[in-house]
Design a protein around this motif. Structure first.
Motif, PDB file in Angstrom:
ATOM      1  N   GLY A 167       4.613  17.078  -1.785  1.00 45.57           N
ATOM      2  CA  GLY A 167       4.453  16.273  -0.593  1.00 45.57           C
ATOM      3  C   GLY A 167       5.386  15.077  -0.541  1.00 45.57           C
ATOM      4  N   SER A 168       4.910  14.018   0.073  1.00 43.80           N
ATOM      5  CA  SER A 168       5.753  12.837   0.312  1.00 43.80           C
ATOM      6  C   SER A 168       4.927  11.569   0.177  1.00 43.80           C
ATOM      7  N   ILE A 185       0.847  -1.192   0.000  1.00 47.54           N
ATOM      8  CA  ILE A 185       0.000   0.000   0.000  1.00 47.54           C
ATOM      9  C   ILE A 185       0.888   1.249   0.000  1.00 47.54           C
ATOM     10  N   ALA A 186       0.587   2.180  -0.890  1.00 46.62           N
ATOM     11  CA  ALA A 186       1.299   3.469  -0.948  1.00 46.62           C
ATOM     12  C   ALA A 186       0.339   4.572  -0.500  1.00 46.62           C
ATOM     13  N   GLN A 187       0.849   5.484   0.340  1.00 50.02           N
ATOM     14  CA  GLN A 187       0.029   6.602   0.817  1.00 50.02           C
ATOM     15  C   GLN A 187       0.771   7.914   0.625  1.00 50.02           C
ATOM     16  N   SER A 239       1.173  17.800   5.690  1.00 44.77           N
ATOM     17  CA  SER A 239       0.510  18.149   6.949  1.00 44.77           C
ATOM     18  C   SER A 239       0.597  17.043   7.988  1.00 44.77           C
ATOM     19  N   GLY A 240       1.017  15.864   7.576  1.00 43.12           N
ATOM     20  CA  GLY A 240       1.138  14.761   8.512  1.00 43.12           C
ATOM     21  C   GLY A 240       0.043  13.729   8.388  1.00 43.12           C
ATOM     22  N   LEU A 276       4.759  12.550  -7.222  1.00 33.87           N
ATOM     23  CA  LEU A 276       5.376  13.493  -6.294  1.00 33.87           C
ATOM     24  C   LEU A 276       5.780  14.781  -6.999  1.00 33.87           C
ATOM     25  N   ALA A 277       6.233  14.666  -8.244  1.00 32.33           N
ATOM     26  CA  ALA A 277       6.651  15.858  -8.992  1.00 32.33           C
ATOM     27  C   ALA A 277       5.465  16.767  -9.297  1.00 32.33           C
TER      28      ALA A 277
END
Length: 381
Positions: free
Chosen positions: A373-374, A321-323, A329-330, A368-369
């Protein structure tokens, strides 16, 4: 007085003939000790012992010749002495085996011949000095050594790209200096139906007696698919655009966690009190439909998943799973399923599929680009 006669002999008396070797009696022999011919180093040891045997044989022969010369110049006083025995001395010369540290060696096959490409399967080999093995590589990908002692080593199969399915990856071992560790397999000494003539006791052969040798070998592990992951990814690829709304509810605008949860059901997960959907009523837990709540639920279930940062991308595998946290913001703003992983010389590439951002293979770096974020992952067990 004859020059060779002892002083006690009367001059002119006939000299007692010197002892001659009886017809048919063999010359002094040399027999090499049985030497274990196990590997290349052992072959070198056998050769060294063969040379030592030859040298000792030559030395023994020289001693015999020297003794014959001495007999020409001295009388056989021992034979004339009262009580002296004419029995021949033991003429067998034995070369002691020489201990050589040949380093670690694998002398068995793999405990399993195939493993899922998603990694984690533990494989065991047996051999000698295996506690000196410092690294294991499977098809060019480093594997984790789980435990090792002198006679046995266990490693965990690394996760690889699904493009490796069906391939036979070579398993290689190395010591702390980076030198390859020998992998060996027993080989027959003689063909079936033939016989080996053992040398007679005391016979000079000049070589070590044959033992069961070990021949260089190659160990390979075949990567297979995982039925659960196959079902999960097949579900994502089948419904990333059609949504399977005949079975599951659709949450407009943020269906990503809902769809990822559906894929885990396809993988074989069972619902529990913290993660569920009631198809009859449509009731669902927050962890089923919310990315942040799903993250919090997985934190409580280390038996089901382990979190990985993007710096650990090399550990990510298909079905994980990718999030994404778009605004740093966390919390978690988007959830997707890993549908492809590729390990390259420049790093690991990951692609995901899911809803809301409807995709089958969405490049994480591109995501991401464009979104900022991350990204973090959950490695699914």
């Amino acid at each position: 007085m004859h020059a060779d006669a002892p002083a006690s002999e009367p001059a002119g008396e006939p000299r007692e003939p010197r002892e001659r070797r009886e017809p048919g009696r063999p010359h002094p022999r040399h027999r090499a000790e049985r030497v274990r011919n196990r590997r290349a180093g052992a072959m070198r040891r056998a050769v060294a012992l063969g040379c030592a045997s030859a040298i000792m044989g030559v030395s023994a022969f020289g001693a015999v010749a020297a003794s014959a010369d001495d007999d020409r110049s001295t009388t056989a006083t021992a034979s004339a002495s009262p009580g002296a025995s004419n029995a021949p001395a033991d003429d067998t010369i034995s070369a002691a085996d020489v201990a050589v540290d040949e380093g670690p060696a694998v002398t068995s096959g793999l405990s399993v011949a195939a493993a899922p490409f998603t990694g984690g399967t533990q494989v065991t080999v047996t051999g000698e000095q295996l506690d000196e093995v410092a690294s294991v590589v499977v098809g060019g990908t480093p594997a984790t050594i789980v435990v090792a002692d002198a006679g046995q080593l266990t490693f965990a199969v690394p996760a690889v790209s699904d493009t490796a399915l069906g391939t036979a990856a070579e398993v290689q071992f190395a010591d702390a200096a980076g030198l390859p560790v020998d992998v060996e397999a027993p080989a027959a000494v003689v063909a079936a139906g033939t016989s080996v003539v053992q040398p007679l006791e005391g016979e000079l052969t000049g070589v070590a007696e044959p033992a069961v040798p070990m021949e260089p070998s190659t160990l390979t592990l075949t990567y297979t698919s995982d039925p659960g992951i196959d079902a999960q990814v097949s579900y994502v690829l089948a419904y990333w655009s059609s949504y399977n709304s005949g079975v599951y509810p659709v949450i407009d605008g943020y269906d990503c966690a809902n769809f990822a949860s559906q894929s885990l059901i396809a993988r074989g997960w069972a619902m529990d009190g913290g993660w569920y959907l009631d198809l009859a009523t449509g009731a669902m837990s927050p962890s089923w439909s919310s990315s942040t709540a799903l993250r919090d639920y997985l934190y409580t279930r280390p038996d089901r998943a382990t979190e990985l940062g993007d710096a650990q991308r090399d550990l990510v595998k298909v079905g994980d799973i990718a999030q994404f946290d778009w605004d740093s913001s966390g919390d978690r703003d988007h959830t997707a399923v890993v549908t492809r992983v590729e390990h390259t010389a420049t790093g690991t590439k990951v692609w995901v599929g899911g809803h809301t951002k409807d995709a089958d293979y969405w490049d994480v770096d591109t995501a991401l680009a464009t979104g900022g974020g991350s990204v973090t992952y959950f490695s699914i067990r």
